[in-house]
Design a protein around this motif. Structure first.
Motif, PDB file in Angstrom:
ATOM      1  N   MET A 169       0.852  -1.185   0.000  1.00 21.46           N
ATOM      2  CA  MET A 169       0.000   0.000   0.000  1.00 21.46           C
ATOM      3  C   MET A 169       0.885   1.231   0.000  1.00 21.46           C
ATOM      4  SD  MET A 169      -2.750   1.176   2.873  1.00 21.46           S
ATOM      5  CE  MET A 169      -1.467   1.111   4.122  1.00 21.46           C
ATOM      6  N   THR A 170       0.673   2.100  -0.958  1.00 20.33           N
ATOM      7  CA  THR A 170       1.455   3.322  -1.060  1.00 20.33           C
ATOM      8  C   THR A 170       0.539   4.515  -0.882  1.00 20.33           C
ATOM      9  OG1 THR A 170       3.004   2.294  -2.583  1.00 20.33           O
ATOM     10  CG2 THR A 170       2.989   4.685  -2.501  1.00 20.33           C
ATOM     11  N   THR A 171       0.883   5.387   0.061  1.00 19.89           N
ATOM     12  CA  THR A 171       0.105   6.595   0.282  1.00 19.89           C
ATOM     13  C   THR A 171       1.052   7.771   0.341  1.00 19.89           C
ATOM     14  OG1 THR A 171       0.238   6.278   2.671  1.00 19.89           O
ATOM     15  CG2 THR A 171      -1.713   5.415   1.568  1.00 19.89           C
ATOM     16  N   SER A 172       0.550   8.942   0.039  1.00 20.94           N
ATOM     17  CA  SER A 172       1.370  10.144   0.095  1.00 20.94           C
ATOM     18  C   SER A 172       0.639  11.214   0.871  1.00 20.94           C
ATOM     19  CB  SER A 172       1.676  10.645  -1.319  1.00 20.94           C
ATOM     20  OG  SER A 172       0.499  11.180  -1.900  1.00 20.94           O
ATOM     21  N   GLU A 173       1.332  12.331   1.097  1.00 19.92           N
ATOM     22  CA  GLU A 173       0.731  13.421   1.863  1.00 19.92           C
ATOM     23  C   GLU A 173      -0.528  13.947   1.200  1.00 19.92           C
ATOM     24  OE1 GLU A 173      -0.424  17.241   2.906  1.00 19.92           O
ATOM     25  OE2 GLU A 173       0.793  17.013   1.125  1.00 19.92           O
ATOM     26  N   THR A 174      -0.607  13.837  -0.127  1.00 21.31           N
ATOM     27  CA  THR A 174      -1.729  14.435  -0.828  1.00 21.31           C
ATOM     28  C   THR A 174      -2.912  13.495  -1.009  1.00 21.31           C
ATOM     29  OG1 THR A 174      -0.708  13.821  -2.947  1.00 21.31           O
ATOM     30  CG2 THR A 174      -0.246  16.020  -2.093  1.00 21.31           C
ATOM     31  N   ASP A 175      -2.710  12.200  -0.793  1.00 21.96           N
ATOM     32  CA  ASP A 175      -3.829  11.300  -1.096  1.00 21.96           C
ATOM     33  C   ASP A 175      -4.254  10.388   0.046  1.00 21.96           C
ATOM     34  OD1 ASP A 175      -2.004   9.198  -0.942  1.00 21.96           O
ATOM     35  OD2 ASP A 175      -1.846   8.943  -3.098  1.00 21.96           O
ATOM     36  N   PHE A 176      -3.581  10.412   1.176  1.00 22.09           N
ATOM     37  CA  PHE A 176      -3.955   9.439   2.203  1.00 22.09           C
ATOM     38  C   PHE A 176      -5.222   9.845   2.960  1.00 22.09           C
ATOM     39  CE2 PHE A 176      -1.587  12.308   4.951  1.00 22.09           C
ATOM     40  CZ  PHE A 176      -2.284  12.242   6.153  1.00 22.09           C
ATOM     41  N   TRP A 177      -5.578  11.146   2.938  1.00 17.01           N
ATOM     42  CA  TRP A 177      -6.810  11.586   3.588  1.00 17.01           C
ATOM     43  C   TRP A 177      -7.620  12.374   2.573  1.00 17.01           C
ATOM     44  CZ3 TRP A 177      -7.040  14.093   9.148  1.00 17.01           C
ATOM     45  CH2 TRP A 177      -8.368  14.151   9.568  1.00 17.01           C
ATOM     46  N   THR A 178      -8.401  11.677   1.786  1.00  9.63           N
ATOM     47  CA  THR A 178      -9.247  12.299   0.776  1.00  9.63           C
ATOM     48  C   THR A 178     -10.650  12.483   1.335  1.00  9.63           C
ATOM     49  OG1 THR A 178     -10.058  10.217  -0.172  1.00  9.63           O
ATOM     50  CG2 THR A 178      -7.926  11.048  -0.976  1.00  9.63           C
ATOM     51  N   ASP A 179     -11.518  13.072   0.530  1.00  8.61           N
ATOM     52  CA  ASP A 179     -12.908  13.255   0.961  1.00  8.61           C
ATOM     53  C   ASP A 179     -13.622  11.921   1.150  1.00  8.61           C
ATOM     54  OD1 ASP A 179     -12.598  15.988   0.890  1.00  8.61           O
ATOM     55  OD2 ASP A 179     -13.451  16.224  -1.112  1.00  8.61           O
ATOM     56  N   GLU A 180     -13.074  10.882   0.544  1.00  4.91           N
ATOM     57  CA  GLU A 180     -13.714   9.568   0.649  1.00  4.91           C
ATOM     58  C   GLU A 180     -13.210   8.751   1.841  1.00  4.91           C
ATOM     59  OE1 GLU A 180     -12.478  10.730  -2.415  1.00  4.91           O
ATOM     60  OE2 GLU A 180     -14.538  11.428  -2.736  1.00  4.91           O
ATOM     61  N   THR A 181     -12.122   9.174   2.468  1.00  5.56           N
ATOM     62  CA  THR A 181     -11.530   8.409   3.560  1.00  5.56           C
ATOM     63  C   THR A 181     -12.414   8.462   4.800  1.00  5.56           C
ATOM     64  OG1 THR A 181      -9.337   8.985   2.734  1.00  5.56           O
ATOM     65  CG2 THR A 181      -9.459   8.064   4.955  1.00  5.56           C
ATOM     66  N   SER A 182     -12.716   7.308   5.373  1.00  2.05           N
ATOM     67  CA  SER A 182     -13.514   7.243   6.591  1.00  2.05           C
ATOM     68  C   SER A 182     -12.727   7.805   7.762  1.00  2.05           C
ATOM     69  CB  SER A 182     -13.915   5.801   6.899  1.00  2.05           C
ATOM     70  OG  SER A 182     -14.670   5.234   5.847  1.00  2.05           O
ATOM     71  N   VAL A 183     -13.444   8.404   8.723  1.00  2.97           N
ATOM     72  CA  VAL A 183     -12.807   8.996   9.900  1.00  2.97           C
ATOM     73  C   VAL A 183     -13.505   8.490  11.158  1.00  2.97           C
ATOM     74  CG1 VAL A 183     -12.134  11.123  11.064  1.00  2.97           C
ATOM     75  CG2 VAL A 183     -12.249  11.061   8.558  1.00  2.97           C
ATOM     76  N   LEU A 184     -12.707   7.922  12.054  1.00  2.00           N
ATOM     77  CA  LEU A 184     -13.201   7.428  13.331  1.00  2.00           C
ATOM     78  C   LEU A 184     -12.650   8.318  14.437  1.00  2.00           C
ATOM     79  CD1 LEU A 184     -14.770   4.906  14.582  1.00  2.00           C
ATOM     80  CD2 LEU A 184     -12.483   3.982  15.066  1.00  2.00           C
ATOM     81  N   PHE A 185     -13.464   8.595  15.444  1.00  2.00           N
ATOM     82  CA  PHE A 185     -13.052   9.425  16.579  1.00  2.00           C
ATOM     83  C   PHE A 185     -13.056   8.584  17.838  1.00  2.00           C
ATOM     84  CE2 PHE A 185     -14.457  12.645  19.890  1.00  2.00           C
ATOM     85  CZ  PHE A 185     -13.202  13.245  20.011  1.00  2.00           C
ATOM     86  N   THR A 186     -11.956   8.635  18.596  1.00  2.31           N
ATOM     87  CA  THR A 186     -11.880   7.872  19.835  1.00  2.31           C
ATOM     88  C   THR A 186     -10.972   8.588  20.817  1.00  2.31           C
ATOM     89  OG1 THR A 186     -11.549   5.650  20.762  1.00  2.31           O
ATOM     90  CG2 THR A 186      -9.913   6.424  19.179  1.00  2.31           C
ATOM     91  N   SER A 187     -10.808   8.003  21.998  1.00  2.00           N
ATOM     92  CA  SER A 187      -9.930   8.598  23.009  1.00  2.00           C
ATOM     93  C   SER A 187      -8.845   7.617  23.399  1.00  2.00           C
ATOM     94  CB  SER A 187     -10.737   8.994  24.254  1.00  2.00           C
ATOM     95  OG  SER A 187     -11.285   7.846  24.892  1.00  2.00           O
ATOM     96  N   PHE A 188      -7.693   8.156  23.760  1.00  2.00           N
ATOM     97  CA  PHE A 188      -6.571   7.367  24.278  1.00  2.00           C
ATOM     98  C   PHE A 188      -6.216   7.910  25.659  1.00  2.00           C
ATOM     99  CE2 PHE A 188      -4.228   5.786  20.175  1.00  2.00           C
ATOM    100  CZ  PHE A 188      -5.353   5.052  19.824  1.00  2.00           C
ATOM    101  N   TRP A 189      -5.526   7.100  26.447  1.00  3.14           N
ATOM    102  CA  TRP A 189      -5.037   7.574  27.744  1.00  3.14           C
ATOM    103  C   TRP A 189      -3.881   8.538  27.571  1.00  3.14           C
ATOM    104  CZ3 TRP A 189      -4.972   2.747  31.481  1.00  3.14           C
ATOM    105  CH2 TRP A 189      -6.299   2.414  31.778  1.00  3.14           C
ATOM    106  N   GLY A 190      -3.167   8.400  26.500  1.00  2.00           N
ATOM    107  CA  GLY A 190      -2.034   9.282  26.207  1.00  2.00           C
ATOM    108  C   GLY A 190      -1.840   9.305  24.705  1.00  2.00           C
ATOM    109  N   TRP A 191      -0.756   9.906  24.256  1.00  4.82           N
ATOM    110  CA  TRP A 191      -0.494   9.970  22.815  1.00  4.82           C
ATOM    111  C   TRP A 191       0.969   9.647  22.576  1.00  4.82           C
ATOM    112  CZ3 TRP A 191      -2.566   9.343  18.386  1.00  4.82           C
ATOM    113  CH2 TRP A 191      -1.988   9.844  17.204  1.00  4.82           C
ATOM    114  N   THR A 192       1.254   8.364  22.351  1.00  6.10           N
ATOM    115  CA  THR A 192       2.621   7.904  22.098  1.00  6.10           C
ATOM    116  C   THR A 192       2.598   6.919  20.927  1.00  6.10           C
ATOM    117  OG1 THR A 192       2.372   6.111  23.734  1.00  6.10           O
ATOM    118  CG2 THR A 192       3.356   8.179  24.503  1.00  6.10           C
ATOM    119  N   PRO A 193       2.283   7.393  19.734  1.00  6.83           N
ATOM    120  CA  PRO A 193       2.185   6.467  18.587  1.00  6.83           C
ATOM    121  C   PRO A 193       3.490   5.747  18.293  1.00  6.83           C
ATOM    122  CG  PRO A 193       2.157   8.763  17.860  1.00  6.83           C
ATOM    123  CD  PRO A 193       1.995   8.784  19.346  1.00  6.83           C
TER     124      PRO A 193
END
Length: 324
Positions: free
Chosen positions: A1-25
């Motif tokens: 799978m190849t994605t770039s800065e311009t195409d990985f988040w398009t208008d068609e990309t689904s978006v999920l919202f959630t919470s984490f205890w912290g942020w350490t990806p």
């Protein structure tokens, strides 16, 4: 799978919202669900989410090891695939003994992005209904359908950061180009240490000064003669730079703190990159004459040295309009 800065988040990309205890990806490269109910939720979500999809995360924890500035804030987002697995397959071993029954039904994140601290959004402001939906968002995740909210999240300035993968090795570049006397040449028009998407390339830059707090004599292995270690630089997000420097060090008694930024010291940030470079060069030249260069953009200096160089740098450059 190849994605770039311009195409990985398009208008068609689904978006999920959630919470984490912290942020350490960098150590937690996954989004997961708990128990049989969570396993069913994951299966049902995958039927309707694009592959990959975006998971936007806000921080809820009051735990002492979590940056308190992140509490209640939307910290970043991850690009998540439909690759299923156990939580421990997608997280660093430091997490494996914690909360062993939680988030076992996981999906693999392949990229991660942090919002610049100066532009972070408060979760409650973006999602006013969060006070009554927080439990569901935390346990199950909420699909975002509002295009205005999605555009706000997509357009808020972010940078790409490391996403955990057991195959990734930490490689650093030891090469360093310096000029005579320790006046380090300014870097290119980027943030150095992380990647800024082209769409945010016009963000104003702050000249900043970081100070290493701790026993300077012990750090140097000799007397500092009352001086401290300072880092000079320019960035669209000085606090992100501070965080990156801190993360590069083992946990201990030494902490990087931000002691000056242009916009936080009564000046304006630099809208022109050339002006920012000019101001940075001036403060470095001043410190070469009165302080001790420690390599890179680090100097052993007195507070008075920093103060004098700081004001000289800003007085010599007309912000937004070139040199006076």
């Amino acid at each position: 799978m190849t994605t770039s800065e311009t195409d990985f988040w398009t208008d068609e990309t689904s978006v999920l919202f959630t919470s984490f205890w912290g942020w350490t990806p960098e150590t937690w490269g996954t989004v997961g669900w708990s128990g049989d109910r969570g396993k069913t939720r994951r299966a049902n979500l995958l039927k309707g989410l694009t592959d990959p999809f975006i998971t936007v995360c806000y921080v809820t924890s009051n735990k002492t090891y979590i940056d308190p500035k992140l509490k209640g804030m939307i910290a970043g987002f991850m690009l998540v695939t439909h690759e299923t697995g156990d939580r421990d397959e997608f997280t660093h071993p430091i997490h494996h003994a914690r909360d062993p029954d939680q988030w076992r039904h996981s999906l693999r994140a392949v990229r991660a992005f942090s919002y610049l601290p100066e532009y972070r959004l408060r979760a409650q402001d973006v999602f006013p209904e969060l006070s009554r939906t927080a439990r569901h968002v935390s346990a199950m995740g909420e699909v975002i359908a509002d295009s205005a909210v999605i555009n706000l999240l997509r357009q808020t300035p972010w940078i790409e950061v490391a996403a955990y993968s057991p195959a990734i090795m930490d490689v650093s570049n030891a090469n360093e180009e310096v000029t005579a006397g320790g006046a380090v040449r300014p870097g290119p028009d980027n943030e150095g240490g992380y990647s800024v998407p082209p769409r945010f390339g016009k963000l104003a830059r702050d000249l900043y000064v970081l100070k290493l707090e701790g026993n300077t004599n012990a750090y140097l292995g000799r007397s500092a003669e009352g001086r401290a270690i300072y880092k000079i630089g320019l960035s669209a997000s000085p606090d992100m730079r501070r965080q990156l420097f801190q993360k590069s060090m083992p946990r201990g008694a030494f902490q990087w703190v931000t002691v000056r930024t242009s916009s936080g010291s009564g000046f304006s940030a630099f809208n022109c990159f050339a002006d920012a470079v000019a101001a940075e060069s001036i403060i470095k030249k001043q410190l070469v004459e009165c302080a001790e260069w420690l390599g890179g953009e680090f100097y052993l200096a007195n507070e008075d040295d920093i103060e004098t160089a700081w004001h000289a740098a800003h007085a010599s450059v007309h912000i937004g309009g070139g040199k006076v």
